[in-house]
Design an enzyme around this catalytic site. Structure first.
Site, short mmCIF file in Angstrom:
data_model
loop_
_atom_site.label_atom_id
_atom_site.label_comp_id
_atom_site.label_asym_id
_atom_site.label_seq_id
_atom_site.Cartn_x
_atom_site.Cartn_y
_atom_site.Cartn_z
N ARG A 173 -9.78 -6.87 14.38
CA ARG A 173 -8.83 -7.93 14.01
C ARG A 173 -8.94 -9.16 14.92
NH1 ARG A 173 -4.25 -6.20 10.69
NH2 ARG A 173 -5.28 -4.90 9.16
N ARG B 270 -3.52 -13.30 13.52
CA ARG B 270 -2.35 -14.15 13.78
C ARG B 270 -2.07 -14.44 15.25
NH1 ARG B 270 1.11 -10.28 10.10
NH2 ARG B 270 -0.59 -9.01 10.92
N ARG C 92 -4.82 -20.24 7.81
CA ARG C 92 -4.11 -19.42 6.83
C ARG C 92 -3.07 -20.26 6.09
NH1 ARG C 92 0.34 -16.21 6.44
NH2 ARG C 92 0.15 -14.04 5.80
N ASP D 205 -10.59 -7.83 3.61
CA ASP D 205 -9.66 -6.72 3.81
C ASP D 205 -10.16 -5.49 3.07
OD1 ASP D 205 -6.79 -6.35 5.08
OD2 ASP D 205 -6.90 -5.12 3.26
N TYR E 262 -3.55 4.05 0.17
CA TYR E 262 -2.83 2.82 -0.27
C TYR E 262 -2.74 2.75 -1.79
CZ TYR E 262 -2.99 1.05 4.52
OH TYR E 262 -2.81 0.90 5.86
O1 CP3 Z 1 -11.05 -7.39 12.08
C1 CP3 Z 1 -11.15 -8.54 11.59
O2 CP3 Z 1 -10.88 -9.57 12.22
C2 CP3 Z 1 -11.71 -8.67 10.18
C3 CP3 Z 1 -10.80 -8.67 9.10
C4 CP3 Z 1 -9.97 -7.43 8.76
C5 CP3 Z 1 -8.65 -7.53 8.26
N1 CP3 Z 1 -8.25 -6.30 7.87
C6 CP3 Z 1 -7.89 -8.78 8.15
C7 CP3 Z 1 -6.43 -8.71 8.00
C8 CP3 Z 1 -10.32 -6.09 8.76
C9 CP3 Z 1 -11.59 -5.40 9.24
C10 CP3 Z 1 -9.22 -5.38 8.16
C11 CP3 Z 1 -9.23 -3.92 7.92
C12 CP3 Z 1 -8.02 -3.28 7.40
N2 CP3 Z 1 -7.09 -3.76 6.51
C13 CP3 Z 1 -7.66 -1.93 7.71
C14 CP3 Z 1 -8.45 -0.99 8.55
C15 CP3 Z 1 -8.31 -1.24 10.01
C16 CP3 Z 1 -6.93 -0.91 10.55
O3 CP3 Z 1 -6.24 -1.88 10.95
O4 CP3 Z 1 -6.57 0.26 10.60
C17 CP3 Z 1 -6.46 -1.66 7.01
C18 CP3 Z 1 -5.68 -0.35 7.06
C19 CP3 Z 1 -6.12 -2.81 6.26
C20 CP3 Z 1 -4.98 -2.99 5.31
C21 CP3 Z 1 -4.07 -4.06 5.75
N3 CP3 Z 1 -4.38 -5.40 5.74
C22 CP3 Z 1 -2.75 -3.91 6.26
C23 CP3 Z 1 -2.04 -2.60 6.46
C24 CP3 Z 1 -2.29 -5.20 6.53
C25 CP3 Z 1 -0.89 -5.57 6.99
C26 CP3 Z 1 -0.69 -5.33 8.42
C27 CP3 Z 1 -0.81 -6.63 9.15
O5 CP3 Z 1 -1.46 -6.66 10.20
O6 CP3 Z 1 -0.21 -7.61 8.66
C28 CP3 Z 1 -3.33 -6.12 6.24
C29 CP3 Z 1 -3.29 -7.59 6.42
C30 CP3 Z 1 -4.38 -8.21 7.22
N4 CP3 Z 1 -5.71 -7.90 7.15
C31 CP3 Z 1 -4.22 -9.26 8.16
C32 CP3 Z 1 -5.50 -9.59 8.64
C33 CP3 Z 1 -5.86 -10.68 9.62
C34 CP3 Z 1 -2.91 -9.96 8.49
C35 CP3 Z 1 -2.60 -10.83 7.31
C36 CP3 Z 1 -1.95 -12.12 7.63
O7 CP3 Z 1 -2.63 -13.08 8.04
O8 CP3 Z 1 -0.73 -12.17 7.40
#
Ligand code: CP3
Length: 351
Positions: free
Chosen positions: A30, A34, A43, A80, A157
């Site tokens: 990640r 944010r 964003r 994602d 999910y």
């Molecule tokens: O790592 C990186 O920088 C690359 C991008 C990336 C994102 N999600 C961007 C993201 C990667 C590799 C993921 C993987 C992902 N997404 C996983 C597996 C890794 C882990 O964290 O266990 C999972 C389970 C998801 C599903 C997901 N996406 C959830 C549960 C959420 C909400 C939680 C949160 O942090 O808000 C997301 C949203 C998400 N994916 C964000 C980002 C940067 C935040 C969204 C935003 O900008 O509001």
């Protein structure tokens, strides 16, 4: 372990080929997110998270932001894991402050409504375009990582329609309608191969499989639904792209981390911070490269503990191939200055 020297300037590829480097390469789960003001600005410009994922110029921009700011050794594609269910026909949206929501899948009719795997590229083409843009923009020493979710994690999910603390709905479907559950797992396994293969053709030099909820699978279930799909995906990718390394992340696998690389063909196992680096060096790194595993809370709390913990992990893994990373994603409350301190502690001479 002796290994051929690959692309000397790309330290991530050298570690993945089995080389123990004097300074481990580093990137962060990640890393585009944010906690960075420049991410929040882009964003806002995109309007929402999914728009950001599907607008290649903006997705490439946020992928590059942490590389410019910190000089990480790898850039991870901005996308994602839930884009795959969407490409298969599920509805997907994100509720601010809560997380993802999807249409639910609990029976044969739901499965029959999914699109065929061959249709996923229609939705996912912008992701491949992001990778093509990045191949022209990254510094030559930076490795480009593509990714997908593990079938079990993505299924949790799709079945529940949201994140769940214990993956209860997916476990329930597994018990109550195993045929539907296994057909969904098979569809996701196939889609993941096609998706990752297309990412590689668009420029991903390494791919990572995020099985974030693997830890809720016990015993034989872990074998059937975490290890076996990873093995199948990696075998299919290695047939098509024999030189592209794969990182597997069966998060919270605990004892199941032992032998996971050997059993699945993964080139590297990513470790969460529930296992100690010393234990993992003795039991997991003996099979090859490992990635991890600083507790992400240090990116919030900082201080001397951050530096000490970083040094301890570097030391513990110094006898073999290691890519430094967090044990899970960096959180929005993290302080970017702590990221800079972590990198300094990794790269300082004699750390
Ligand atoms: O790592 C990186 O920088 C690359 C991008 C990336 C994102 N999600 C961007 C993201 C990667 C590799 C993921 C993987 C992902 N997404 C996983 C597996 C890794 C882990 O964290 O266990 C999972 C389970 C998801 C599903 C997901 N996406 C959830 C549960 C959420 C909400 C939680 C949160 O942090 O808000 C997301 C949203 C998400 N994916 C964000 C980002 C940067 C935040 C969204 C935003 O900008 O509001």
């Amino acid at each position: 372990m002796t290994a051929p020297q690959t692309s000397p300037e790309k330290t991530i590829l050298r570690a993945l080929a089995g080389e123990a480097l004097p300074t481990p390469p580093v990137w962060m789960m990640r890393q585009a997110g944010r906690y960075l003001p420049e991410y929040r600005a882009t964003r806002a410009q995109a309007g929402d998270f999914l728009k950001l994922c599907y607008t290649p110029e903006l997705a490439a921009e946020v992928t590059l932001q942490p590389i410019r700011r910190f000089g990480f050794d790898a850039a991870i594609l901005f996308a994602d894991i839930l884009l795959v269910p969407q490409a298969l026909g599920a509805d997907l949206w994100f509720v601010t402050g809560e997380g993802p929501r999807l249409s639910t899948l609990s029976d044969r009719a739901g499965l029959d409504r999914l699109k065929p795997v061959s249709a996923i590229h229609e939705t996912l083409n912008p992701v491949y375009e992001t990778l093509r843009i990045l191949t022209g923009e990254l510094p030559r020493e930076t490795t480009l990582i593509g990714f997908a979710g593990g079938p079990w994690t993505v299924a949790t999910y799709m079945i529940a329609g949201r994140g769940t603390p214990d993956q209860g709905p997916a476990h329930a479907l597994m018990r109550e309608n195993r045929a539907v559950f296994e057909a969904l797992m098979a569809r996701l396994t196939e889609a993941t191969v096609e998706y990752l293969s297309a990412q590689i053709m668009a420029g991903a030099e390494v791919v990572k499989l995020f099985d974030s909820w693997a830890g809720s699978l016990r015993g034989e279930e872990f074998h059937r639904y975490a290890l076996e799909p990873a093995r199948e995906i990696i075998a299919a990718l290695k047939t098509r792209h024999p030189d592209v390394p794969v990182i597997a992340f069966p998060r919270q696998a605990g004892e199941h981390y032992i032998g996971f690389a050997r059993a699945t063909g993964a080139d590297c196992v990513a470790l969460d911070n529930s296992v100690s680096a010393e234990w993992a060096a003795a039991h997991v790194q003996v099979d090859g490269c490992v990635q991890g595993n600083l507790d992400p809370r240090h990116m919030v709390t900082g201080g001397p503990e951050l530096v000490e913990e970083t040094r301890r992990i570097v030391r513990a893994f110094s006898g073999g191939p290691h890519i430094f990373n967090l044990g899970h994603g960096i959180t929005p409350e993290a302080d970017p200055d702590n990221v800079a301190r972590m990198i300094e502690a990794i790269r300082e001479p004699g750390a």
